[in-house]
Motif scaffolding. Structure first.
Motif, PDB file in Angstrom:
ATOM      1  N   PHE A  77      53.024  42.607  20.748  1.00 21.89           N
ATOM      2  CA  PHE A  77      51.885  42.876  21.633  1.00 21.89           C
ATOM      3  C   PHE A  77      52.282  42.758  23.098  1.00 21.89           C
ATOM      4  CE2 PHE A  77      48.504  40.893  24.193  1.00 21.89           C
ATOM      5  CZ  PHE A  77      47.588  41.934  24.217  1.00 21.89           C
ATOM      6  N   PHE A  78      53.021  41.722  23.457  1.00 21.45           N
ATOM      7  CA  PHE A  78      53.439  41.543  24.850  1.00 21.45           C
ATOM      8  C   PHE A  78      54.407  42.645  25.281  1.00 21.45           C
ATOM      9  CE2 PHE A  78      52.132  36.962  24.571  1.00 21.45           C
ATOM     10  CZ  PHE A  78      51.270  36.995  25.652  1.00 21.45           C
ATOM     11  N   ILE A  79      55.295  43.049  24.394  1.00 24.63           N
ATOM     12  CA  ILE A  79      56.240  44.115  24.744  1.00 24.63           C
ATOM     13  C   ILE A  79      55.506  45.427  24.982  1.00 24.63           C
ATOM     14  CG2 ILE A  79      58.164  45.497  23.890  1.00 24.63           C
ATOM     15  CD1 ILE A  79      59.164  43.004  22.428  1.00 24.63           C
ATOM     16  N   VAL A  80      54.595  45.770  24.073  1.00 25.94           N
ATOM     17  CA  VAL A  80      53.812  47.001  24.241  1.00 25.94           C
ATOM     18  C   VAL A  80      52.940  46.910  25.485  1.00 25.94           C
ATOM     19  CG1 VAL A  80      52.035  48.452  23.193  1.00 25.94           C
ATOM     20  CG2 VAL A  80      53.859  47.501  21.774  1.00 25.94           C
ATOM     21  N   LEU A  81      52.360  45.738  25.722  1.00 20.13           N
ATOM     22  CA  LEU A  81      51.508  45.555  26.899  1.00 20.13           C
ATOM     23  C   LEU A  81      52.308  45.724  28.183  1.00 20.13           C
ATOM     24  CD1 LEU A  81      48.619  44.719  27.769  1.00 20.13           C
ATOM     25  CD2 LEU A  81      49.460  42.365  27.888  1.00 20.13           C
ATOM     26  N   ALA A  82      53.534  45.196  28.214  1.00 19.17           N
ATOM     27  CA  ALA A  82      54.359  45.318  29.418  1.00 19.17           C
ATOM     28  C   ALA A  82      54.753  46.760  29.695  1.00 19.17           C
ATOM     29  CB  ALA A  82      55.603  44.448  29.279  1.00 19.17           C
ATOM     30  N   ILE A  83      54.937  47.556  28.635  1.00 22.51           N
ATOM     31  CA  ILE A  83      55.374  48.946  28.807  1.00 22.51           C
ATOM     32  C   ILE A  83      54.203  49.880  29.071  1.00 22.51           C
ATOM     33  CG2 ILE A  83      56.532  50.873  27.671  1.00 22.51           C
ATOM     34  CD1 ILE A  83      58.170  48.812  26.106  1.00 22.51           C
ATOM     35  N   VAL A  84      53.148  49.737  28.296  1.00 23.76           N
ATOM     36  CA  VAL A  84      52.016  50.672  28.373  1.00 23.76           C
ATOM     37  C   VAL A  84      50.936  50.170  29.323  1.00 23.76           C
ATOM     38  CG1 VAL A  84      50.280  51.899  27.000  1.00 23.76           C
ATOM     39  CG2 VAL A  84      52.508  51.386  26.014  1.00 23.76           C
ATOM     40  N   GLY A  85      50.817  48.843  29.466  1.00 26.85           N
ATOM     41  CA  GLY A  85      49.740  48.266  30.256  1.00 26.85           C
ATOM     42  C   GLY A  85      49.610  48.805  31.672  1.00 26.85           C
ATOM     43  N   PRO A  86      50.700  48.905  32.445  1.00 28.54           N
ATOM     44  CA  PRO A  86      50.552  49.401  33.825  1.00 28.54           C
ATOM     45  C   PRO A  86      49.959  50.801  33.914  1.00 28.54           C
ATOM     46  CG  PRO A  86      52.671  48.317  33.550  1.00 28.54           C
ATOM     47  CD  PRO A  86      52.050  48.406  32.195  1.00 28.54           C
ATOM     48  N   TYR A  87      50.330  51.696  33.002  1.00 26.82           N
ATOM     49  CA  TYR A  87      49.810  53.058  33.049  1.00 26.82           C
ATOM     50  C   TYR A  87      48.307  53.091  32.767  1.00 26.82           C
ATOM     51  CZ  TYR A  87      54.759  54.243  32.855  1.00 26.82           C
ATOM     52  OH  TYR A  87      56.099  54.321  33.126  1.00 26.82           O
ATOM     53  N   ILE A  88      47.851  52.231  31.866  1.00 32.35           N
ATOM     54  CA  ILE A  88      46.416  52.172  31.569  1.00 32.35           C
ATOM     55  C   ILE A  88      45.663  51.488  32.709  1.00 32.35           C
ATOM     56  CG2 ILE A  88      44.696  51.274  29.957  1.00 32.35           C
ATOM     57  CD1 ILE A  88      46.781  51.445  27.758  1.00 32.35           C
ATOM     58  N   TYR A  89      46.247  50.443  33.241  1.00 33.61           N
ATOM     59  CA  TYR A  89      45.594  49.665  34.303  1.00 33.61           C
ATOM     60  C   TYR A  89      45.452  50.482  35.586  1.00 33.61           C
ATOM     61  CZ  TYR A  89      44.361  45.318  36.750  1.00 33.61           C
ATOM     62  OH  TYR A  89      43.707  44.339  37.457  1.00 33.61           O
ATOM     63  N   HIS A  90      46.354  51.431  35.799  1.00 30.32           N
ATOM     64  CA  HIS A  90      46.322  52.231  37.028  1.00 30.32           C
ATOM     65  C   HIS A  90      45.161  53.227  37.064  1.00 30.32           C
ATOM     66  CE1 HIS A  90      50.851  51.548  38.072  1.00 30.32           C
ATOM     67  NE2 HIS A  90      50.098  50.487  38.246  1.00 30.32           N
ATOM     68  N   VAL A  91      44.490  53.443  35.959  1.00 27.07           N
ATOM     69  CA  VAL A  91      43.367  54.395  35.936  1.00 27.07           C
ATOM     70  C   VAL A  91      42.036  53.691  35.701  1.00 27.07           C
ATOM     71  CG1 VAL A  91      44.852  56.264  35.131  1.00 27.07           C
ATOM     72  CG2 VAL A  91      43.678  54.827  33.456  1.00 27.07           C
ATOM     73  N   ILE A  92      42.056  52.369  35.671  1.00 27.69           N
ATOM     74  CA  ILE A  92      40.830  51.596  35.453  1.00 27.69           C
ATOM     75  C   ILE A  92      40.360  51.041  36.797  1.00 27.69           C
ATOM     76  CG2 ILE A  92      39.804  49.607  34.319  1.00 27.69           C
ATOM     77  CD1 ILE A  92      41.769  49.939  32.052  1.00 27.69           C
ATOM     78  N   GLY A  93      39.172  51.377  37.180  1.00 27.20           N
ATOM     79  CA  GLY A  93      38.629  50.873  38.441  1.00 27.20           C
ATOM     80  C   GLY A  93      38.086  51.992  39.305  1.00 27.20           C
ATOM     81  N   SER A  94      37.329  51.601  40.315  1.00 31.04           N
ATOM     82  CA  SER A  94      36.712  52.571  41.222  1.00 31.04           C
ATOM     83  C   SER A  94      37.465  52.605  42.549  1.00 31.04           C
ATOM     84  CB  SER A  94      35.248  52.194  41.474  1.00 31.04           C
ATOM     85  OG  SER A  94      35.162  50.885  42.028  1.00 31.04           O
ATOM     86  N   THR A  95      37.143  53.585  43.351  1.00 34.12           N
ATOM     87  CA  THR A  95      37.765  53.746  44.671  1.00 34.12           C
ATOM     88  C   THR A  95      36.947  52.995  45.723  1.00 34.12           C
ATOM     89  OG1 THR A  95      38.610  55.918  44.029  1.00 34.12           O
ATOM     90  CG2 THR A  95      38.536  55.425  46.378  1.00 34.12           C
ATOM     91  N   TYR A  96      37.628  52.366  46.677  1.00 37.31           N
ATOM     92  CA  TYR A  96      36.947  51.697  47.787  1.00 37.31           C
ATOM     93  C   TYR A  96      37.773  51.898  49.052  1.00 37.31           C
ATOM     94  CZ  TYR A  96      40.305  47.799  47.597  1.00 37.31           C
ATOM     95  OH  TYR A  96      41.447  47.046  47.635  1.00 37.31           O
ATOM     96  N   ASN A  97      37.150  51.675  50.190  1.00 39.16           N
ATOM     97  CA  ASN A  97      37.819  51.838  51.478  1.00 39.16           C
ATOM     98  C   ASN A  97      38.595  50.571  51.817  1.00 39.16           C
ATOM     99  OD1 ASN A  97      36.775  54.439  51.922  1.00 39.16           O
ATOM    100  ND2 ASN A  97      34.876  53.593  52.805  1.00 39.16           N
ATOM    101  N   SER A  98      39.854  50.736  52.142  1.00 38.78           N
ATOM    102  CA  SER A  98      40.698  49.604  52.477  1.00 38.78           C
ATOM    103  C   SER A  98      40.210  48.944  53.760  1.00 38.78           C
ATOM    104  CB  SER A  98      42.147  50.067  52.653  1.00 38.78           C
ATOM    105  OG  SER A  98      42.961  49.017  53.122  1.00 38.78           O
ATOM    106  N   ASP A  99      40.181  47.618  53.790  1.00 39.06           N
ATOM    107  CA  ASP A  99      39.759  46.884  54.976  1.00 39.06           C
ATOM    108  C   ASP A  99      40.792  46.976  56.093  1.00 39.06           C
ATOM    109  OD1 ASP A  99      37.496  46.107  53.606  1.00 39.06           O
ATOM    110  OD2 ASP A  99      38.399  44.244  52.875  1.00 39.06           O
ATOM    111  N   LEU A 100      42.009  47.311  55.761  1.00 34.13           N
ATOM    112  CA  LEU A 100      43.075  47.362  56.767  1.00 34.13           C
ATOM    113  C   LEU A 100      43.195  48.746  57.391  1.00 34.13           C
ATOM    114  CD1 LEU A 100      45.827  45.268  54.931  1.00 34.13           C
ATOM    115  CD2 LEU A 100      44.199  44.500  56.657  1.00 34.13           C
ATOM    116  N   THR A 101      43.217  49.766  56.549  1.00 28.97           N
ATOM    117  CA  THR A 101      43.409  51.131  57.053  1.00 28.97           C
ATOM    118  C   THR A 101      42.123  51.932  57.100  1.00 28.97           C
ATOM    119  OG1 THR A 101      43.912  51.986  54.836  1.00 28.97           O
ATOM    120  CG2 THR A 101      45.752  51.119  56.142  1.00 28.97           C
TER     121      THR A 101
END
Length: 368
Positions: A77-101
């Motif tokens: 599970f940890f090995i699969v999570l380390a390999i696949v997790g970032p690709y799934i996590y990169h599409v989860i969430g909404s867009t917001y305006n950066s406080d810096l830029t």
């Protein structure tokens, strides 16, 4: 009256079938005058269970070990999570305006391990940052994914060197003996006597600054801040192989006295052929068990040198570096050190339990 005819008439039909545990031979064989004994024997051979091999018996013992199997699935599970997790996590969430830029940013940006949002520093776990953020506003879960990837790659590379050096030196010393055994055994004892942590600190301290120049142009190493970790991994690999070599040498001493080795030698096989065809294949179970037990030490070693600032450096991430950064704010934001510590503990325990299960399964005499 013929008693044999009477007995056959009184006997029930089901009692007329053979009592050998196999089906009755087909009628066409009987009508054709076939040999009933040969037919029954062929059916018995066909229906007989397959002979069990020692490897199958070992796998059965391993599957019956619940602790080892649970540990194996957790590691998968940890090995699969380390390999696949970032690709799934990169599409989860909404867009917001950066406080810096002031520009809109999406999860493909703020869910990366190197992205910093100082205005979101030390945030608690939330729907946007599932494990919170660190002191620089970096996503803890994204850094955890990267840290797991680093640990997996380092453990794999170190074990490759460990297996290659351990088998080569151990087989040569155990098979040939004599001055070769004495020379290699003394060199192995010297490596045992040398403190591994001191050697790692010395090597990284001497060549760490040059490592940034040597490996700075390699994309994966440059982007993850792992240039110094290359030196540290080489130092870890150079200090762990003596134990593997000692295991292999002892097993080789036993194998070379076996009858099948004498038969191979009598048939004209050379020493190289005997080593490659007979000695090394019979070492696989031992090497596999020893390397599995050593993986936990490798991961702890990588975390230790990163904790000391001799491994991965920012903006890269590793479990040891996350623990090091979290210790500075452990009293205020305990989750920053708690999460990576728990993950490291679970991985090490699962590897240890799996190694114990493999040892008990492939070498049942180790329990005695």
């Amino acid at each position: 009256m013929d008693t044999r005819d009477k007995g056959s008439e009184l006997a029930p039909a089901e009692n007329m079938a053979p009592q050998t545990g196999t089906a009755a031979p087909p009628l066409d064989l009987l009508e054709a005058g076939g040999d009933i004994t040969a037919a029954a024997a062929s059916l018995s051979i066909k229906n007989a269970p397959k002979a069990s091999s020692p490897f199958r018996d070992s796998l059965k013992r391993l599957t019956r070990d619940k602790r080892a199997m649970i540990s194996l699935w957790v590691l998968i599970f940890f090995i699969v999570l380390a390999i696949v997790g970032p690709y799934i996590y990169h599409v989860i969430g909404s867009t917001y305006n950066s406080d810096l830029t002031g520009e809109p940013i999406g999860p493909s940006v703020y869910h990366t391990f190197a992205h910093q949002e100082v205005t979101h520093a030390d945030e608690n776990p939330s729907a946007r940052y599932w494990m919170g953020t660190d002191g620089l506003g970096r996503d803890m879960l994204a850094r955890m994914f990267q840290g797991l990837n680093v640990s997996i790659v380092i453990a794999f590379l170190v074990e490759v060197v460990d297996i290659l050096l351990g088998i080569t030196i151990g087989v040569l010393a155990g098979y040939y003996g004599g001055w070769i055994d004495q020379l290699l055994a003394r060199f192995t004892d010297l490596m045992f006597a040398f403190p591994s942590l001191l050697f790692i600190i010395l090597l990284v301290g001497l060549f760490g600054p040059q490592a940034d120049q040597w490996f700075g142009n390699i994309p994966f190493i440059k982007d993850t801040g792992s240039a110094r970790l290359v030196i540290g991994s080489a130092a870890i690999a150079f200090t762990v192989w003596p134990l593997m070599a000692r295991y292999v040498r002892g097993q080789t001493l036993q194998l070379k006295e076996q009858q099948f080795i004498e038969a191979a030698r009598t048939s004209g096989s050379s020493n190289t052929q005997i080593i490659l065809r007979h000695i090394i294949p019979n070492l696989f179970s031992l090497v596999f068990i020893a390397s599995t037990l050593n993986v936990s030490n490798t991961i702890i070693g990588e975390a230790g040198i990163s904790l000391l600032g001799l491994g991965v450096v920012s903006p890269g991430s590793s479990i040891g570096l996350m623990i090091s950064d979290g210790l500075e704010v452990a009293t205020i934001h305990p989750w920053e050190v708690l999460f990576p510590t728990i993950i490291l503990t679970i991985i090490v325990l699962c590897i240890s339990f799996l190694g114990d299960g493999l040892r008990d399964a492939f070498d049942p005499r180790s329990k005695d």
